[in-house]
Design a protein around this motif. Structure first.
Motif, mmCIF file in Angstrom:
data_model
loop_
_atom_site.group_PDB
_atom_site.id
_atom_site.type_symbol
_atom_site.label_atom_id
_atom_site.label_comp_id
_atom_site.label_asym_id
_atom_site.label_seq_id
_atom_site.Cartn_x
_atom_site.Cartn_y
_atom_site.Cartn_z
ATOM 1 N N GLY A 1 0.817 -1.215 0.000
ATOM 2 C CA GLY A 1 0.000 0.000 0.000
ATOM 3 C C GLY A 1 0.847 1.259 0.000
ATOM 4 O O GLY A 1 0.563 2.213 -0.731
ATOM 5 N N LEU A 2 1.896 1.270 0.820
ATOM 6 C CA LEU A 2 2.782 2.437 0.873
ATOM 7 C C LEU A 2 3.494 2.656 -0.464
ATOM 8 O O LEU A 2 3.585 3.779 -0.952
ATOM 9 N N ALA A 3 3.981 1.563 -1.042
ATOM 10 C CA ALA A 3 4.672 1.666 -2.332
ATOM 11 C C ALA A 3 3.715 2.132 -3.424
ATOM 12 O O ALA A 3 4.075 2.963 -4.266
ATOM 13 N N SER A 4 2.491 1.618 -3.412
ATOM 14 C CA SER A 4 1.493 2.035 -4.400
ATOM 15 C C SER A 4 1.190 3.519 -4.282
ATOM 16 O O SER A 4 1.126 4.240 -5.282
ATOM 17 N N LYS A 5 1.019 3.979 -3.045
ATOM 18 C CA LYS A 5 0.743 5.402 -2.813
ATOM 19 C C LYS A 5 1.914 6.256 -3.275
ATOM 20 O O LYS A 5 1.726 7.280 -3.940
ATOM 21 N N MET A 6 3.135 5.839 -2.963
ATOM 22 C CA MET A 6 4.315 6.590 -3.366
ATOM 23 C C MET A 6 4.434 6.658 -4.891
ATOM 24 O O MET A 6 4.677 7.721 -5.466
ATOM 25 N N LEU A 7 4.213 5.522 -5.566
ATOM 26 C CA LEU A 7 4.293 5.504 -7.026
ATOM 27 C C LEU A 7 3.199 6.360 -7.657
ATOM 28 O O LEU A 7 3.432 7.055 -8.652
ATOM 29 N N GLN A 8 2.015 6.331 -7.072
ATOM 30 C CA GLN A 8 0.929 7.172 -7.568
ATOM 31 C C GLN A 8 1.291 8.648 -7.400
ATOM 32 O O GLN A 8 1.076 9.453 -8.312
ATOM 33 N N ILE B 1 4.268 9.937 -7.243
ATOM 34 C CA ILE B 1 5.334 10.246 -8.197
ATOM 35 C C ILE B 1 4.742 10.491 -9.577
ATOM 36 O O ILE B 1 5.109 11.443 -10.271
ATOM 37 N N SER B 2 3.795 9.650 -9.977
ATOM 38 C CA SER B 2 3.209 9.786 -11.314
ATOM 39 C C SER B 2 2.400 11.072 -11.454
ATOM 40 O O SER B 2 2.295 11.619 -12.546
ATOM 41 N N PHE B 3 1.837 11.569 -10.348
ATOM 42 C CA PHE B 3 1.074 12.820 -10.386
ATOM 43 C C PHE B 3 1.896 14.038 -9.981
ATOM 44 O O PHE B 3 1.375 15.150 -9.923
ATOM 45 N N GLY B 4 3.181 13.825 -9.671
ATOM 46 C CA GLY B 4 4.058 14.936 -9.354
ATOM 47 C C GLY B 4 3.940 15.466 -7.923
ATOM 48 O O GLY B 4 4.390 16.559 -7.632
ATOM 49 N N VAL B 5 3.333 14.697 -7.021
ATOM 50 C CA VAL B 5 3.205 15.100 -5.630
ATOM 51 C C VAL B 5 4.521 14.804 -4.917
ATOM 52 O O VAL B 5 5.070 13.726 -5.050
#
Length: 87
Positions: free
Chosen positions: A67-74, A76-80
């Motif tokens: 879950g943490l990795a998914s949130k981080m990758l998301q 990153i993809s949105f520039g947050v």
């Protein structure tokens, strides 16, 4: 542990064992070496496959880490940026 100066620990949190600091430094050295080796691969397909393999090996069956990795990758993809992923 200069590489991890950006990690802030509150006084209320558990103390970091000296052995854990050594392990963390070793993990950082190995991760840096792996990233360098990945960058040296000429084939994009091999680099992508090896990167995904590493992610799968690290995450394993840990649902919280997934879950943490998914949130981080998301993010990153949105520039947050500047998101705290670990409590």
């Amino acid at each position: 542990m200069d590489e991890f100066d950006y990690i802030i620990f509150d006084d209320d949190e558990e103390e970091i064992d000296e052995n854990d600091e050594f392990k963390l430094a070793e993990i950082y050295k190995l991760a840096t070496k792996l990233i360098r080796l990945l960058d040296e691969l000429k084939s994009n397909e091999l680099r992508e496959a090896a990167s995904l393999m590493l992610i799968r090996e690290i995450v394993g069956d840990d649902r919280v880490l997934l879950g943490l990795a998914s949130k981080m990758l998301q993010d990153i993809s949105f520039g947050v940026e500047d998101e705290d992923y670990v409590s």
